[in-house]
Design a protein around this motif. Sequence first.
Motif, PDB file in Angstrom:
ATOM      1  N   GLU A  66      41.228  53.787  44.742  1.00  0.00           N
ATOM      2  CA  GLU A  66      42.350  54.205  43.892  1.00  0.00           C
ATOM      3  C   GLU A  66      43.258  53.023  43.572  1.00  0.00           C
ATOM      4  N   ALA A  67      43.434  52.127  44.530  1.00  0.00           N
ATOM      5  CA  ALA A  67      44.247  50.928  44.288  1.00  0.00           C
ATOM      6  C   ALA A  67      43.604  50.070  43.197  1.00  0.00           C
ATOM      7  N   ILE A  68      42.276  50.001  43.207  1.00  0.00           N
ATOM      8  CA  ILE A  68      41.565  49.236  42.172  1.00  0.00           C
ATOM      9  C   ILE A  68      41.814  49.858  40.804  1.00  0.00           C
ATOM     10  N   GLU A  69      41.782  51.189  40.729  1.00  0.00           N
ATOM     11  CA  GLU A  69      42.049  51.864  39.447  1.00  0.00           C
ATOM     12  C   GLU A  69      43.445  51.532  38.928  1.00  0.00           C
ATOM     13  N   HIS A  70      44.433  51.557  39.815  1.00  0.00           N
ATOM     14  CA  HIS A  70      45.806  51.233  39.407  1.00  0.00           C
ATOM     15  C   HIS A  70      45.924  49.766  38.987  1.00  0.00           C
ATOM     16  N   ARG A 124      49.529  38.071  28.134  1.00  0.00           N
ATOM     17  CA  ARG A 124      49.939  37.161  29.206  1.00  0.00           C
ATOM     18  C   ARG A 124      48.729  36.677  29.990  1.00  0.00           C
ATOM     19  N   ALA A 125      48.953  35.689  30.829  1.00  0.00           N
ATOM     20  CA  ALA A 125      47.886  35.141  31.666  1.00  0.00           C
ATOM     21  C   ALA A 125      47.420  36.211  32.651  1.00  0.00           C
ATOM     22  N   GLN A 126      46.143  36.188  32.956  1.00  0.00           N
ATOM     23  CA  GLN A 126      45.547  37.190  33.842  1.00  0.00           C
ATOM     24  C   GLN A 126      45.865  36.849  35.299  1.00  0.00           C
ATOM     25  N   PRO A 153      42.290  38.212  39.898  1.00  0.00           N
ATOM     26  CA  PRO A 153      41.822  37.741  41.208  1.00  0.00           C
ATOM     27  C   PRO A 153      42.138  38.729  42.335  1.00  0.00           C
ATOM     28  N   LEU A 154      43.252  39.412  42.219  1.00  0.00           N
ATOM     29  CA  LEU A 154      43.619  40.395  43.232  1.00  0.00           C
ATOM     30  C   LEU A 154      42.654  41.582  43.201  1.00  0.00           C
ATOM     31  N   ILE A 155      42.228  41.983  42.019  1.00  0.00           N
ATOM     32  CA  ILE A 155      41.257  43.073  41.894  1.00  0.00           C
ATOM     33  C   ILE A 155      39.970  42.695  42.616  1.00  0.00           C
ATOM     34  N   ALA A 156      39.544  41.447  42.473  1.00  0.00           N
ATOM     35  CA  ALA A 156      38.322  40.998  43.137  1.00  0.00           C
ATOM     36  C   ALA A 156      38.458  41.088  44.657  1.00  0.00           C
ATOM     37  N   LYS A 157      39.615  40.700  45.196  1.00  0.00           N
ATOM     38  CA  LYS A 157      39.823  40.781  46.645  1.00  0.00           C
ATOM     39  C   LYS A 157      39.796  42.222  47.136  1.00  0.00           C
ATOM     40  N   VAL A 158      40.436  43.115  46.377  1.00  0.00           N
ATOM     41  CA  VAL A 158      40.482  44.517  46.784  1.00  0.00           C
ATOM     42  C   VAL A 158      39.082  45.129  46.694  1.00  0.00           C
ATOM     43  N   LYS A 159      38.325  44.768  45.664  1.00  0.00           N
ATOM     44  CA  LYS A 159      36.950  45.280  45.534  1.00  0.00           C
ATOM     45  C   LYS A 159      36.082  44.819  46.695  1.00  0.00           C
ATOM     46  N   GLU A 207      47.499  40.550  53.518  1.00  0.00           N
ATOM     47  CA  GLU A 207      47.480  39.484  52.514  1.00  0.00           C
ATOM     48  C   GLU A 207      47.484  40.077  51.100  1.00  0.00           C
ATOM     49  N   ILE A 208      46.694  41.132  50.899  1.00  0.00           N
ATOM     50  CA  ILE A 208      46.658  41.788  49.591  1.00  0.00           C
ATOM     51  C   ILE A 208      48.031  42.372  49.261  1.00  0.00           C
ATOM     52  N   GLN A 209      48.676  42.977  50.255  1.00  0.00           N
ATOM     53  CA  GLN A 209      50.005  43.543  50.036  1.00  0.00           C
ATOM     54  C   GLN A 209      51.014  42.445  49.702  1.00  0.00           C
ATOM     55  N   LYS A 210      50.915  41.304  50.342  1.00  0.00           N
ATOM     56  CA  LYS A 210      51.827  40.189  50.042  1.00  0.00           C
ATOM     57  C   LYS A 210      51.619  39.686  48.616  1.00  0.00           C
ATOM     58  N   GLU A 211      50.368  39.649  48.178  1.00  0.00           N
ATOM     59  CA  GLU A 211      50.100  39.222  46.803  1.00  0.00           C
ATOM     60  C   GLU A 211      50.664  40.230  45.805  1.00  0.00           C
ATOM     61  N   LEU A 212      50.552  41.511  46.133  1.00  0.00           N
ATOM     62  CA  LEU A 212      51.154  42.537  45.267  1.00  0.00           C
ATOM     63  C   LEU A 212      52.674  42.376  45.226  1.00  0.00           C
ATOM     64  N   ASP A 213      53.268  42.101  46.368  1.00  0.00           N
ATOM     65  CA  ASP A 213      54.717  41.877  46.409  1.00  0.00           C
ATOM     66  C   ASP A 213      55.107  40.669  45.550  1.00  0.00           C
ATOM     67  N   ALA A 214      54.287  39.621  45.616  1.00  0.00           N
ATOM     68  CA  ALA A 214      54.573  38.428  44.808  1.00  0.00           C
ATOM     69  C   ALA A 214      54.483  38.754  43.315  1.00  0.00           C
ATOM     70  N   LEU A 215      53.468  39.538  42.927  1.00  0.00           N
ATOM     71  CA  LEU A 215      53.345  39.917  41.522  1.00  0.00           C
ATOM     72  C   LEU A 215      54.503  40.795  41.078  1.00  0.00           C
ATOM     73  N   LEU A 216      54.946  41.678  41.943  1.00  0.00           N
ATOM     74  CA  LEU A 216      56.082  42.543  41.610  1.00  0.00           C
ATOM     75  C   LEU A 216      57.375  41.743  41.483  1.00  0.00           C
ATOM     76  N   SER A 217      57.540  40.719  42.322  1.00  0.00           N
ATOM     77  CA  SER A 217      58.774  39.933  42.240  1.00  0.00           C
ATOM     78  C   SER A 217      58.747  39.009  41.013  1.00  0.00           C
ATOM     79  N   GLN A 218      57.555  38.655  40.514  1.00  0.00           N
ATOM     80  CA  GLN A 218      57.459  37.857  39.297  1.00  0.00           C
ATOM     81  C   GLN A 218      57.916  38.640  38.086  1.00  0.00           C
ATOM     82  N   GLU A 219      57.719  39.939  38.082  1.00  0.00           N
ATOM     83  CA  GLU A 219      58.001  40.779  36.922  1.00  0.00           C
ATOM     84  C   GLU A 219      59.493  40.965  36.672  1.00  0.00           C
TER      85      GLU A 219
END
Length: 146
Positions: free
Chosen positions: A85-89, A102-104, A108-114, A133-145
């Motif tokens: 479900e996380a991959i779908e989101h 925008r840049a993709q 890379p995060l999708i690949a790690k989760v898969k 680690e995946i959660q930290k990357e999601l947090d980083a993407l959220l803080s970039q937005e």
Amino acid sequence: MLKILGWVVLLGAVFASGYYAGQRPIGELKKTVTNLSHNIVDTTIGLERTMRQRHGLVDAKAQVIEAKSELMDRNLGNAAKDLDEAIEHLEKANAAERDAGRAQTVRPLIAKVKEAQLELSMGKAIPRARLDEIQKELDALLSQER
């Protein structure tokens, strides 16, 4: 007296608007209104894309946290479903990112989760640190937005 004052204010407003319209050519006024409406539409579309991407990232983070919980309870099948479900989101967030041109950054995060989801679906336990680690990357993407 109040009625006369109302008529004077109304006539003054009509005179002022007529004077303004006379000073500005109608073509220029139409162009200004058209440009303003295009700017509003562009801004609205951009905000909608950003919100769609952010919503996808937040939902993916929730599913990763749920997968961590299932992993701690040794429910590998449920953890794999949560990561699916996380991959779908994340795919939805990636589509919004791609639409915005925008840049993709999500790909890379999708690949790690898969990869983690594949290991869990095969019955292999993965270290909790990987999901952290995946959660930290999601947090980083959220803080970039922001």
